[in-house]
Design a protein around this motif. Sequence first.
Motif, PDB file in Angstrom:
ATOM      1  N   LYS A 223      10.599   3.336  -5.743  1.00  0.00           N
ATOM      2  CA  LYS A 223      10.446   4.663  -6.434  1.00  0.00           C
ATOM      3  C   LYS A 223       9.346   4.537  -7.542  1.00  0.00           C
ATOM      4  O   LYS A 223       8.544   5.628  -7.750  1.00  0.00           O
ATOM      5  N   LYS A 224       9.322   3.508  -8.376  1.00  0.00           N
ATOM      6  CA  LYS A 224       8.428   3.204  -9.471  1.00  0.00           C
ATOM      7  C   LYS A 224       7.064   3.040  -8.788  1.00  0.00           C
ATOM      8  O   LYS A 224       5.971   3.449  -9.619  1.00  0.00           O
ATOM      9  N   MET A 225       7.036   2.304  -7.819  1.00  0.00           N
ATOM     10  CA  MET A 225       5.861   2.251  -7.344  1.00  0.00           C
ATOM     11  C   MET A 225       5.222   3.379  -6.552  1.00  0.00           C
ATOM     12  O   MET A 225       3.812   3.896  -6.913  1.00  0.00           O
TER      13      MET A 225
ATOM     14  N   GLY B  74       7.235 -10.444 -11.023  1.00  0.00           N
ATOM     15  CA  GLY B  74       7.764  -9.433 -10.347  1.00  0.00           C
ATOM     16  C   GLY B  74       7.221  -8.103 -11.047  1.00  0.00           C
ATOM     17  O   GLY B  74       7.533  -6.776 -10.184  1.00  0.00           O
ATOM     18  N   LYS B  75       6.260  -8.123 -11.623  1.00  0.00           N
ATOM     19  CA  LYS B  75       5.596  -6.900 -12.467  1.00  0.00           C
ATOM     20  C   LYS B  75       4.442  -6.644 -11.289  1.00  0.00           C
ATOM     21  O   LYS B  75       4.128  -7.413 -10.307  1.00  0.00           O
ATOM     22  N   PHE B  76       4.408  -5.300 -10.996  1.00  0.00           N
ATOM     23  CA  PHE B  76       3.403  -4.627  -9.941  1.00  0.00           C
ATOM     24  C   PHE B  76       2.324  -3.905 -10.848  1.00  0.00           C
ATOM     25  O   PHE B  76       2.312  -3.435 -11.789  1.00  0.00           O
TER      26      PHE B  76
ATOM     27  N   VAL C  18      11.251  -4.325   3.085  1.00  0.00           N
ATOM     28  CA  VAL C  18      12.580  -4.862   2.769  1.00  0.00           C
ATOM     29  C   VAL C  18      12.556  -5.697   1.658  1.00  0.00           C
ATOM     30  O   VAL C  18      13.734  -6.227   1.137  1.00  0.00           O
ATOM     31  N   SER C  19      11.353  -6.088   1.174  1.00  0.00           N
ATOM     32  CA  SER C  19      11.221  -7.100   0.201  1.00  0.00           C
ATOM     33  C   SER C  19      11.515  -6.374  -1.255  1.00  0.00           C
ATOM     34  O   SER C  19      11.527  -7.053  -2.248  1.00  0.00           O
ATOM     35  N   LEU C  20      11.309  -5.178  -1.286  1.00  0.00           N
ATOM     36  CA  LEU C  20      11.588  -4.479  -2.643  1.00  0.00           C
ATOM     37  C   LEU C  20      12.558  -3.493  -2.595  1.00  0.00           C
ATOM     38  O   LEU C  20      13.019  -2.904  -1.604  1.00  0.00           O
ATOM     39  N   ASP C  21      13.414  -3.674  -3.686  1.00  0.00           N
ATOM     40  CA  ASP C  21      14.697  -2.567  -3.754  1.00  0.00           C
ATOM     41  C   ASP C  21      14.175  -1.274  -3.931  1.00  0.00           C
ATOM     42  O   ASP C  21      13.046  -0.699  -4.139  1.00  0.00           O
TER      43      ASP C  21
ATOM     44  N   ALA D  42       0.834  -1.178  -0.017  1.00  0.00           N
ATOM     45  CA  ALA D  42       0.111   0.147   0.014  1.00  0.00           C
ATOM     46  C   ALA D  42       0.836   1.289   0.148  1.00  0.00           C
ATOM     47  O   ALA D  42       1.901   1.091   0.474  1.00  0.00           O
ATOM     48  N   CYS D  43       0.515   2.040  -0.920  1.00  0.00           N
ATOM     49  CA  CYS D  43       1.252   3.463  -0.799  1.00  0.00           C
ATOM     50  C   CYS D  43       0.298   4.598  -0.469  1.00  0.00           C
ATOM     51  O   CYS D  43      -0.522   4.912  -1.373  1.00  0.00           O
ATOM     52  N   GLY D  44       0.568   5.278   0.680  1.00  0.00           N
ATOM     53  CA  GLY D  44      -0.436   6.474   0.862  1.00  0.00           C
ATOM     54  C   GLY D  44       0.291   7.953   0.258  1.00  0.00           C
ATOM     55  O   GLY D  44       1.437   7.810  -0.461  1.00  0.00           O
TER      56      GLY D  44
END
Length: 355
Positions: free
Chosen positions: A278-280, A308-310, A270-273, A231-233
Motif C-alpha cells: 500500500k505504501k509503495m 527494507g527501505k524502498f 508474495v515477498s511484500l506484506d 514495478a507499479c503501473g
Amino acid sequence: MKIIVLAGGLSPERDVSLISGAGICKTLRESGHQAYLLDVYFGLPYDADKLDEVFDLPDAGLGIAEGIKTTMPDLDALKKSRPDQSDCYLGPNVIELCRMADITFMALHGSVGENGKLQATFDILGIRYTGPNSLGCSLSMNKLVAKQIFKMSRVATPRGTSLNRQTKDTPLDELGYYLPLVIKPCSGGSSIGVFIVHTEEEYLDAIHQSFDVHQEEEVVIEPYIKGREFACGILAGKALPIVEIIPKDGVFNYENKYQAGGAQEICPPVSLDEKTQKKMKRMAEKAFRTLRMDVYARADFIVDDTDGKFYCLEMNGLPGMTPASLIPKAAKAAGLEYGDLCEQIIDESIKARYQ
C-alpha cells in the motif's frame, strides 16, 4: 474509431516499440476499430488523395513488425535504408494520417517518442494522442530532473549526480560517491546503457561506453542499492497491482526484459506484506502526480536488502505494451484484459485532454 498506432522511430527501443504497436493494433482491430500500424520514421508513401483508404487496408501495416527481434537495432544502418534520405524525423504522411485519425495511439518507447517533443508537436497541430501529456513525458524522461523533483516532493529516491561531455573526466573521488555505483543514461529506457560498476576500471570503461559508444550527452550516477526490484503501473492516477521482477541472472537488463524466460515476474508480489504494498502504491501515485503526468505510466522501485527501505528509481511515460511487458500483466491481475486496457488508455486520454 480511426486509429493510427504510432511505433518504431530511431530509438534503441525501436524493435520493442514495433512489437508493442503490433499487439495494440491487432487488439484494436479485433474490437472493431479501423487501426493501422505506422512507423513514425519511415511513414507510408501513398497517394495524398487516397490516404483515407489506409485505415481499411487488410494488412493494417502489421508487416513492419514481422521478424522483429528483441535485440537493439543498428540505427545507422536504419538511417541509410530510408528511401528519401530525408533528415526529418517524421516519415511520409505521418502528420497527415495522424490528423485524419480520431486518435493516435502512442506505442513509441524512448527518444523522441517518449521525451515529450512529439506530444508537444501534436498539441500544436491539434492531433489527439494517447498517454501522458508533453510536460509529464519531458519531466519523467530526464532522470536527473525527475530525481530532483522527487526529492523536493519527498518521494524517496536514491541520491545522484550527473556527468556531461565537458565533465566526464572528473575523477571519481571528486564526485563524492563511492563504489559500487550505477551509471545510466539521463534519458533512455529498457535498461539500455545501464552499468553496475564495482571497480574504478569498470567505472572508467562504463563512462567511455556511455559517451563514446552509446553517444550519450549526459549520464546519471547513483549509489548501487542491492535489493529486489518492483514495478507499479498507474492508470488514471490509480496504482495497479505491483509486480516483482526476479531476473534469471540477477540483472534486469534489455535481454532479460524481452526474452522469454529472462525474468520471473510475480504479481502481486508474495515477498511484500500488504502494508508495504500500500505504501509503495501511494508513493507511485505521488510520483505520477509530482511529475505532472496523466493517463498512465509505470514507476520502478527497488527495496534495499539491508534495511527494507524502498526507493522510486524512475517513472516511465510510455511503458512497454508487449506480451512480456509489466503494465499488461499488472492490469490483468486487476481484472483488465489486454484489449480492455488499450480501450481504457484511449478513453482516459480523451478524458484528460479532449473533453
